[in-house]
Design an enzyme around this catalytic site. Structure first.
Site, PDB file in Angstrom:
ATOM      1  CD  GLU A  40      45.251 -62.044 -39.310  1.00 14.80           C
ATOM      2  OE1 GLU A  40      44.930 -62.190 -40.503  1.00 14.80           O
ATOM      3  OE2 GLU A  40      46.349 -61.593 -38.952  1.00 14.80           O
ATOM      4  CB  CYS A 195      56.667 -56.582 -51.038  1.00 16.41           C
ATOM      5  SG  CYS A 195      56.370 -57.269 -52.684  1.00 16.41           S
ATOM      6  CB  CYS A 202      63.206 -53.802 -54.891  1.00 18.37           C
ATOM      7  SG  CYS A 202      61.540 -53.963 -55.585  1.00 18.37           S
ATOM      8  CB  CYS A 205      63.064 -56.542 -50.458  1.00 18.27           C
ATOM      9  SG  CYS A 205      62.153 -58.097 -50.346  1.00 18.27           S
ATOM     10  CB  CYS A 211      62.400 -60.805 -56.117  1.00 11.50           C
ATOM     11  SG  CYS A 211      60.794 -60.130 -56.592  1.00 11.50           S
TER      12      CYS A 211
END
Length: 348
Positions: A40, A195, A202, A205, A211
């Site tokens: 992370e 994204c 898209c 997705c 969206c």
């Protein structure tokens, strides 16, 4: 006849993740708190493809949190060298030492204790607890901000306080109680693979049916960009002092400012000041200008003019200065150097 229940945001995302998500990242097996934390921190401001070799090298050298805590700073910074944003590595090192001193050599499972460690903010703490322990905590890294902004059609720069607060609320709303670890990875994967910032996929997705940005053709406008500022340019002359043994003089930078704590080349304001600075460090005869280059930071550009002084002879006082040292190739490889400085020395 009743209509079938509409799948939730999380259900659709997890369904996509099971088929298309990334399941073979090196920090996923085993997915313990130390490995998740390290990944992370490395992934802040850095893409996965870039991080993987650095993660593998780091975890091989320092496989456990106590190993990181016991390592000296030069070792940590050398392993980090090339990733940039070196403050992350210094915070990582400091947090590991605190974990050994206060938490039995492990990252705490308590959110407040975890978030209190150096360099661990709200999103990183949530990611560690969700991915390593399966606890329900939302995250809001850059990928998640982009997904939430587009899905809900939120205008305004995500870095603004009011917008960020709204995005946190939405991130929390969508985070499920079950499969928190997979959901956390899934939402990051969606932002990183579909994204994306420009030309999002898209049509592929799983969220596009609801969206707002896709519906209203706003994917190019969302997230809203930060109000533009002119990026300033700073200049410096780097002194490459090389002695008869082909050793180079390095100087450890101060604890504040850019490249804090790293070993680098001595610097001067301009070419005239460079000669005076070089003479204070060694006896010199001649100098040769090397190819200039520009290094881009997040807030400014640094134009560097390297000046090579060959056959330099060290003044005796340097031996007593812990912030100055003559280094051969082996020494340099083991020290934390800024990436452009390392590249410059490798080119000689």
């Amino acid at each position: 006849m009743s209509k079938p229940k509409k799948l939730s945001f999380a259900d659709r995302l997890l369904g996509w993740f099971d088929v298309h998500g990334r399941h073979d990242l090196p920090w996923q097996s085993p997915r313990d708190a130390y490995r998740v934390w390290l990944s992370e921190v490395m992934l802040q401001q850095t893409q996965v493809a870039t991080v993987i070799p650095y993660f593998d090298r780091f975890i091989k050298a320092l496989p456990t949190l106590p190993d990181l805590a016991e390592a000296d700073e030069d070792t940590v910074l050398a392993l980090w060298s090339g990733l940039g944003y070196y403050r992350r590595a210094r915070f990582l090192h400091a947090a590991a030492k605190q974990c050994v001193a206060l938490h039995g050599g492990e990252l705490p499972r308590d959110y407040d204790a975890l978030a209190a460690l150096p360099g661990i903010g709200r999103s990183t703490a949530g990611a560690i607890l969700a991915q390593a322990h399966g606890l329900r905590f939302p995250i809001l890294d850059g990928n998640v901000k982009r997904v939430m902004t587009r899905f809900h059609g939120i205008h305004g720069h995500p870095g603004q306080s009011a917008i960020e607060k709204q995005l946190w609320a939405l991130a929390d709303k969508h985070t499920p109680a079950a499969r928190a670890a997979d959901y956390t990875q899934a939402i990051m994967d969606l932002g990183a693979t579909l994204c994306v910032r420009s030309r999002p996929a898209c049509e592929e997705c799983p969220m596009s049916v609801d969206c707002v940005a896709f519906r209203d053709d706003l994917t190019g406008q969302l997230p809203s960009t930060k109000p533009g500022k002119v990026t300033p340019t700073r200049q410096t002359v780097m002194l490459v002092l090389r002695d008869a043994q082909q050793r180079v003089l390095l100087e450890r930078r101060g604890e504040q400012g850019v490249w804090a704590g790293l070993w680098s080349l001595p610097e001067a304001l301009d070419s005239e000041d460079a000669w005076k600075a070089a003479e204070r460090l060694a006896r010199i005869d001649d100098a040769r200008a090397l190819a200039p280059f520009t290094h881009v930071f997040s807030h400014y550009k640094l134009k560097v003019e390297p000046l090579l002084f060959d056959e330099a002879t060290a003044h005796a006082a340097i031996a007593d200065n812990p912030r100055l040292r003559w280094c051969d190739t082996g020494d340099i490889a083991a020290l934390g150097l800024p990436a452009p400085v390392r590249s410059l020395l490798q080119s000689l």
